[in-house]
Design an enzyme around this catalytic site. Structure first.
Site: not given
Length: 270
Positions: A131-132
């Protein structure tokens, strides 16, 4: 499926866009090579630079808003691998490769191999990478290639901007006067240098992992993943060779049944 642009992550996306165009504007307002070429009517390089910045912003919104591969329904025909029944799989030793799909404890859906539940997005994601927080979205099966492309374009923009910023520094007799004259441009150059280094490391690491057909999550948490912890230290059941890994990542579209690749039965798409 795309997210609402004004939904979750709106502030992060706004900050990215504002910062991008503010830096671009500063490069044109100072006496850089971009401005000198614009003033003399040589518009090719300034126009190409602005177009590349625009492409990077569009790619940013693409990877930020698109569906990374959310799992929204059960796939009953993939419930058990290799056609083995649940009772038969319960009798198989855990050291073998015959693994039963697990049901997510959060969204209560069957998780295909290589998927993982994201606590931030509140969904399971196919071929989950990470997850960025900068794009405020997961990187998964459907947007991973676009994420890598975005990093490549962003790196070009940053390096080009860094090069242009150095052409704008003007001479001054003393250091205090030089800092007053070039302080803003120096800040931009340092910011571009830092971001260039970060993006270069990200792009290099992702290309390396893609060439091995593994993900950031699998690389970092190998010892905790059920379908990998029984493999050897150097064994990757999804590795089909560098060329085929890169070709499959960038050129093959669709959903891959990773259970088939895992058991070496092929990688037919569904």
């Amino acid at each position: 499926m795309f997210k609402n642009v004004f939904g979750s992550g709106f502030l992060v996306r706004t900050a990215h866009v504002v910062l991008t165009w503010v830096v671009t504007l500063i490069l044109f307002l100072h006496d850089t090579e971009l401005r000198r070429q614009e003033e003399t009517g040589r518009l090719v390089q300034p126009v190409l630079f602005v177009l590349l910045v625009l492409v990077s912003v569009l790619l940013y919104f693409t990877v930020s808003l698109m569906d990374p591969g959310f799992i929204l329904t059960d796939h009953t025909h993939l419930q058990f691998t290799l056609g083995v029944t649940e009772e038969q799989q319960d009798m198989i030793l855990p050291s073998t490769k015959s693994l039963r799909q697990r049901r997510c404890g959060h969204c209560l859906l069957q998780q295909p191999m290589r998927s993982k539940h994201c606590q931030t997005c509140q969904h399971c994601v196919r071929r989950y990478d990470h997850h960025c927080p900068w794009i405020e979205n997961c990187v998964g099966e459907k947007n991973h290639r676009w994420f890598v492309l975005y990093l490549a374009v962003q790196l070009l923009v940053l390096l080009w901007g860094l090069d242009m910023s150095w052409t704008g520094f003007s001479y001054a007799v003393t250091w205090p006067l030089w800092l007053r004259t070039n302080g803003v441009l120096l800040g931009v150059a340092l910011l571009l240098a830092l971001l260039s280094l970060v993006v270069l490391l990200l792009l290099g690491s992702h290309l390396y992992l893609v060439s091995l057909n593994t993900t950031t999550w699998e690389f970092m948490s190998r010892h905790r993943i059920s379908y990998l912890k029984h493999c050897g230290v150097d064994e990757n059941p999804f590795d089909r060779g560098t060329f085929h890994n890169l070709w499959g990542f960038f050129c093959v579209w669709g959903t891959v049944v990773w259970e088939q690749v895992y058991f070496r039965e092929g990688s037919d798409q569904v």
